[in-house]
Scaffold this motif. Structure first.
Motif, short mmCIF file in Angstrom:
data_model
loop_
_atom_site.label_atom_id
_atom_site.label_comp_id
_atom_site.label_asym_id
_atom_site.label_seq_id
_atom_site.Cartn_x
_atom_site.Cartn_y
_atom_site.Cartn_z
N VAL A 298 72.34 11.61 56.64
CA VAL A 298 72.60 12.92 56.06
C VAL A 298 73.19 13.78 57.17
O VAL A 298 72.77 13.70 58.32
N ILE A 299 74.21 14.57 56.83
CA ILE A 299 74.85 15.50 57.77
C ILE A 299 74.31 16.90 57.50
O ILE A 299 74.30 17.35 56.35
N ILE A 300 73.90 17.59 58.58
CA ILE A 300 73.34 18.94 58.44
C ILE A 300 74.13 19.95 59.27
O ILE A 300 74.52 19.67 60.39
N ASP A 301 74.33 21.13 58.66
CA ASP A 301 74.95 22.26 59.37
C ASP A 301 74.31 23.55 58.85
O ASP A 301 73.53 23.52 57.90
N ASP A 302 74.70 24.67 59.45
CA ASP A 302 74.13 25.94 59.00
C ASP A 302 74.78 26.43 57.72
O ASP A 302 74.11 26.95 56.85
N LEU A 303 76.11 26.26 57.59
CA LEU A 303 76.76 26.72 56.38
C LEU A 303 77.99 25.91 56.06
O LEU A 303 78.57 25.25 56.93
N ILE A 304 78.38 25.98 54.79
CA ILE A 304 79.62 25.37 54.33
C ILE A 304 80.55 26.50 53.95
O ILE A 304 80.24 27.30 53.06
N ALA A 305 81.67 26.59 54.66
CA ALA A 305 82.68 27.60 54.36
C ALA A 305 83.89 26.87 53.75
O ALA A 305 83.92 26.62 52.55
N THR A 306 84.85 26.47 54.58
CA THR A 306 86.02 25.74 54.08
C THR A 306 85.75 24.24 53.96
O THR A 306 86.54 23.52 53.36
N ILE B 290 72.18 25.22 55.16
CA ILE B 290 71.33 26.34 54.76
C ILE B 290 72.09 27.18 53.73
O ILE B 290 71.55 27.54 52.69
N ILE B 291 73.36 27.46 54.01
CA ILE B 291 74.15 28.43 53.24
C ILE B 291 75.41 27.78 52.70
O ILE B 291 76.11 27.06 53.42
N ASP B 292 75.74 28.08 51.46
CA ASP B 292 77.04 27.74 50.88
C ASP B 292 77.78 29.05 50.64
O ASP B 292 77.21 30.02 50.14
N LEU B 293 79.05 29.07 51.03
CA LEU B 293 79.96 30.18 50.72
C LEU B 293 80.97 29.63 49.72
O LEU B 293 82.10 29.27 50.09
N PRO B 294 80.60 29.52 48.44
CA PRO B 294 81.42 28.80 47.47
C PRO B 294 82.82 29.36 47.26
O PRO B 294 83.75 28.60 46.95
N GLU B 295 82.99 30.66 47.47
CA GLU B 295 84.31 31.25 47.26
C GLU B 295 85.35 30.77 48.28
O GLU B 295 86.55 30.91 48.05
N LEU B 296 84.89 30.20 49.39
CA LEU B 296 85.82 29.67 50.39
C LEU B 296 86.26 28.24 50.07
O LEU B 296 87.12 27.68 50.75
N GLY B 297 85.66 27.62 49.05
CA GLY B 297 86.14 26.35 48.53
C GLY B 297 85.64 25.09 49.21
O GLY B 297 85.96 23.99 48.77
N GLY B 298 84.86 25.21 50.25
CA GLY B 298 84.42 24.03 50.98
C GLY B 298 83.51 23.12 50.19
O GLY B 298 83.66 21.89 50.22
N SER B 299 82.56 23.69 49.46
CA SER B 299 81.64 22.84 48.71
C SER B 299 82.38 22.08 47.61
O SER B 299 82.11 20.89 47.38
#
Length: 188
Positions: A128-136, A160-169
């Motif tokens: 599993v890959i872990i980071d603090d947030l997903i942006a792009t 921890i955080i998804d920023l869905p409006e940036l399209g990364g997820s």
């Protein structure tokens, strides 16, 4: 009983989100920076966060947790320790001393590169890959590609955080990477 210990949060994800500070206009005007420092400083919220990840992956039959440079290095090793697993650092270019495998990815203005040691894992290892947030999604996608080039099975990407409006997820899911995020924020 002190106020700091009174009552458990009704919703762990909301409790975690409540500990994330938003810093407006940093590092550039219009950017809403999601600062996890207060979350990490509070023993209770850090424990709740780690427990969410551990509960998710306790039965996943993983071999490693991989963390993305740099904030994935904060929570990734804690999760790996709690799951009794090893940790794989996916570093920014030029930081690893041994033979490495590299992967470049697009930034808003230019490119960046991440690397892992060529012996970081073996074919069939479940990670599993872990980071603090997903942006792009660029850094996590590059990490996924690197691990898969070494033959690993990337079970999931976690943040921890998804920023869905940036399209990364959406980009990552479209590439076949299942995702788990604790919370999300709208906007940039």
């Amino acid at each position: 009983m002190s106020n700091a210990l009174a009552g458990a949060p009704l919703d762990a994800a909301e409790f975690v989100k409540s500990k994330i500070r938003t810093v407006p206009d940093w590092p550039l005007p219009g950017v809403q920076f999601r600062d996890i420092t207060p979350l990490l400083q509070c023993a209770k919220s850090l424990r709740v966060l780690i427990d969410l990840f551990v509960q998710r992956y306790i039965d996943a039959k993983l071999d490693y947790v991989a963390g993305l440079d740099a904030r994935g290095f904060i929570i990734g090793p804690i999760v790996a320790h709690e799951l009794n697993l090893g940790f794989i650092p996916i570093r920014k270019e030029g930081k690893l001393p041994y033979k490495r495998v590299s992967q470049s990815y697009e930034l808003e203005y230019g490119t960046a590169t991440v690397e892992i040691h060529e012996d970081a894992c073996k074919p069939g290892d479940r990670i599993v890959i872990i980071d603090d947030l997903i942006a792009t999604g660029g850094t996590m996608m590059a990490g996924k590609i690197l691990l898969e080039r070494l033959g690993a099975v990337v079970v999931e990407g976690a943040a921890i955080i998804d920023l869905p409006e940036l399209g990364g997820s959406a980009l990552l899911r479209d590439a076949g990477l299942p995702l788990y995020t604790v919370t999300e924020f709208g906007g940039h």
